[in-house]
Design a protein around this motif. Structure first.
Motif, mmCIF file in Angstrom:
data_model
loop_
_atom_site.group_PDB
_atom_site.id
_atom_site.type_symbol
_atom_site.label_atom_id
_atom_site.label_comp_id
_atom_site.label_asym_id
_atom_site.label_seq_id
_atom_site.Cartn_x
_atom_site.Cartn_y
_atom_site.Cartn_z
ATOM 1 N N GLY A 103 22.526 -12.376 -9.272
ATOM 2 C CA GLY A 103 22.288 -10.852 -9.121
ATOM 3 C C GLY A 103 22.424 -10.424 -7.395
ATOM 4 N N VAL A 104 22.272 -9.070 -7.633
ATOM 5 C CA VAL A 104 22.191 -8.338 -6.241
ATOM 6 C C VAL A 104 21.008 -7.527 -6.258
ATOM 7 N N LEU A 105 20.491 -7.253 -4.984
ATOM 8 C CA LEU A 105 19.543 -5.978 -4.842
ATOM 9 C C LEU A 105 20.331 -4.699 -4.178
ATOM 10 N N LEU A 106 20.485 -3.732 -4.873
ATOM 11 C CA LEU A 106 21.115 -2.353 -4.377
ATOM 12 C C LEU A 106 20.198 -1.316 -3.951
ATOM 13 N N GLN A 107 20.678 -0.317 -3.412
ATOM 14 C CA GLN A 107 19.761 0.888 -2.893
ATOM 15 C C GLN A 107 19.138 1.446 -4.100
ATOM 16 N N ASN A 108 18.001 1.745 -3.771
ATOM 17 C CA ASN A 108 17.098 2.398 -4.720
ATOM 18 C C ASN A 108 17.805 3.634 -5.519
ATOM 19 N N ALA A 109 17.503 3.643 -6.455
ATOM 20 C CA ALA A 109 18.482 4.820 -7.438
ATOM 21 C C ALA A 109 17.899 6.326 -6.786
ATOM 22 N N ASN A 110 16.952 6.500 -6.440
ATOM 23 C CA ASN A 110 16.567 7.845 -5.922
ATOM 24 C C ASN A 110 17.154 8.055 -4.141
ATOM 25 N N GLN A 111 17.616 6.850 -3.720
ATOM 26 C CA GLN A 111 18.233 7.095 -2.617
ATOM 27 C C GLN A 111 17.120 7.157 -1.325
ATOM 28 N N GLN A 112 15.848 6.818 -1.791
ATOM 29 C CA GLN A 112 14.970 6.855 -0.766
ATOM 30 C C GLN A 112 13.860 5.657 -0.721
ATOM 31 N N PHE A 113 13.245 5.311 0.253
ATOM 32 C CA PHE A 113 12.535 4.379 0.623
ATOM 33 C C PHE A 113 11.163 4.436 -0.396
ATOM 34 N N VAL A 114 10.817 3.514 -0.975
ATOM 35 C CA VAL A 114 9.579 3.613 -1.824
ATOM 36 C C VAL A 114 8.661 2.815 -1.500
ATOM 37 N N CYS A 115 7.231 3.360 -1.379
ATOM 38 C CA CYS A 115 6.193 2.409 -0.623
ATOM 39 C C CYS A 115 5.045 2.796 -1.528
ATOM 40 N N LYS A 116 4.542 2.287 -2.479
ATOM 41 C CA LYS A 116 3.504 2.569 -3.361
ATOM 42 C C LYS A 116 2.798 1.316 -4.119
ATOM 43 N N ASN A 117 1.905 1.371 -4.999
ATOM 44 C CA ASN A 117 1.306 0.349 -5.825
ATOM 45 C C ASN A 117 2.300 0.804 -7.093
ATOM 46 N N VAL A 118 2.700 -0.559 -7.833
ATOM 47 C CA VAL A 118 3.317 -0.666 -9.084
ATOM 48 C C VAL A 118 2.508 -1.463 -9.900
ATOM 49 N N PHE A 119 2.846 -1.609 -11.173
ATOM 50 C CA PHE A 119 2.394 -2.268 -12.059
ATOM 51 C C PHE A 119 3.514 -3.461 -12.646
ATOM 52 N N ILE A 120 3.396 -4.512 -12.578
ATOM 53 C CA ILE A 120 4.359 -5.575 -13.083
ATOM 54 C C ILE A 120 3.800 -6.534 -14.090
ATOM 55 N N LYS A 121 4.729 -6.833 -15.227
ATOM 56 C CA LYS A 121 4.256 -7.511 -16.301
ATOM 57 C C LYS A 121 4.735 -9.005 -16.276
ATOM 58 N N ASN A 122 3.949 -9.826 -16.538
ATOM 59 C CA ASN A 122 4.576 -11.286 -16.681
ATOM 60 C C ASN A 122 4.889 -11.736 -18.247
ATOM 61 N N GLY A 123 5.034 -12.905 -18.165
ATOM 62 C CA GLY A 123 5.628 -13.321 -19.483
ATOM 63 C C GLY A 123 4.277 -13.289 -20.466
ATOM 64 N N ALA A 124 3.082 -13.545 -19.994
ATOM 65 C CA ALA A 124 2.173 -13.297 -20.937
ATOM 66 C C ALA A 124 1.676 -12.094 -21.364
ATOM 67 N N LEU A 128 -0.271 -6.556 -13.751
ATOM 68 C CA LEU A 128 -0.676 -6.661 -12.506
ATOM 69 C C LEU A 128 -0.420 -5.460 -11.624
ATOM 70 N N LYS A 129 -1.265 -5.144 -10.673
ATOM 71 C CA LYS A 129 -0.939 -4.058 -9.811
ATOM 72 C C LYS A 129 -0.728 -4.535 -8.336
ATOM 73 N N VAL A 130 0.566 -4.597 -7.882
ATOM 74 C CA VAL A 130 1.105 -4.882 -6.579
ATOM 75 C C VAL A 130 1.945 -3.912 -5.989
ATOM 76 N N PRO A 131 1.892 -3.818 -4.682
ATOM 77 C CA PRO A 131 2.534 -2.774 -3.886
ATOM 78 C C PRO A 131 3.823 -3.184 -3.744
ATOM 79 N N VAL A 132 4.779 -2.086 -3.857
ATOM 80 C CA VAL A 132 6.200 -2.423 -3.197
ATOM 81 C C VAL A 132 6.492 -1.648 -1.945
ATOM 82 N N ALA A 133 7.507 -1.913 -1.279
ATOM 83 C CA ALA A 133 7.750 -1.248 -0.116
ATOM 84 C C ALA A 133 9.309 -1.523 0.284
ATOM 85 N N HIS A 134 10.209 -0.777 -0.338
ATOM 86 C CA HIS A 134 11.560 -1.343 0.115
ATOM 87 C C HIS A 134 12.563 0.070 -0.180
ATOM 88 N N GLY A 135 13.684 -0.056 0.239
ATOM 89 C CA GLY A 135 14.852 1.132 0.137
ATOM 90 C C GLY A 135 15.954 0.363 -0.673
#
Length: 220
Positions: A103-124, A128-135
């Protein structure tokens, strides 16, 4: 298990990762300069971490230049021998550019840098609340690759709501199928956009990142 953290010009999460591994888990950490290539001090029971940041300024595609650094050539060999490798944010991009992950990592769909807490779900099914910071964190692969990743259990995290519901509203960057992290077929190379090293200390007010390290690398 000891850790090597690769440092590129433009890395900005290398010391965060070092601090988390040393102070939150009590592990030995060796910083690795991108122009070096010696990994003889590590065995396949150890782990090499590719941290977040803007390697080489991300002047081409994110991670595309770092993929050709002397150290990454050694990391690729290390992974192919079965050594554990973890890439976070820009590190995830580098692993995809190097072919260690699909796979590849492309520009965010909103064309903006995103920096905030998000939630991610594991296989179980744990959210989990973990921050993101990327464009450029929008994971993309063709349908055949995505189907293969899902079939083999290689999708390690998906963006979700706090209750674990996976939907478009929980997706901060437009990633295909809400994918926040994957692993290779052999299960020794991991890549993810969210930053567990920024949420593993009590001082941060959030220790869900500790669970990421526990799940992926067996730390405690």
């Amino acid at each position: 298990m000891k850790f090597g953290v690769v440092v590129f010009p433009g890395s900005n999460c290398d010391r965060d990762m070092q601090d988390a591994l040393q102070n939150d888990f009590g592990k030995e950490v060796i910083m690795l300069w991108h122009k070096d290539k010696d990994l003889s001090m590590f065995t396949t029971d150890d782990c090499i971490v590719i941290p977040g940041g803007f390697s080489y300024g991300d002047y081409l595609r994110c991670g595309a230049i770092a993929r050709f650094s002397p150290m990454m050539q050694s990391v690729i060999d290390f992974a192919n021998r079965g050594g554990k490798v973890l890439g976070v944010c820009n590190g995830f991009q580098i692993l995809c550019e190097s072919g260690l992950l699909p796979g590849v990592l492309l520009q965010n769909a909103n064309q903006q840098f995103v920096c905030k807490n998000v939630f991610i779900k594991n296989g179980a099914g744990q959210a989990l609340k973990v921050p993101v910071a990327h464009g450029e964190g929008r994971f993309y692969a063709d349908d055949a690759t995505l189907d293969e990743l899902e079939k083999n259990g290689q999708v390690i995290f998906k963006y979700c709501q706090p209750d674990g519901t996976v939907n478009e509203g929980a997706n901060p960057n437009g990633a295909t199928r809400n994918i926040a992290g994957i692993k290779n077929r052999a299960g020794n190379v991991f890549g993810m956009m969210p930053h567990p090293e920024r949420s593993s200390s009590e001082a941060m007010g959030n220790q869900d990142g500790r669970k990421v390290f526990e799940l992926l690398l067996g730390l405690n």
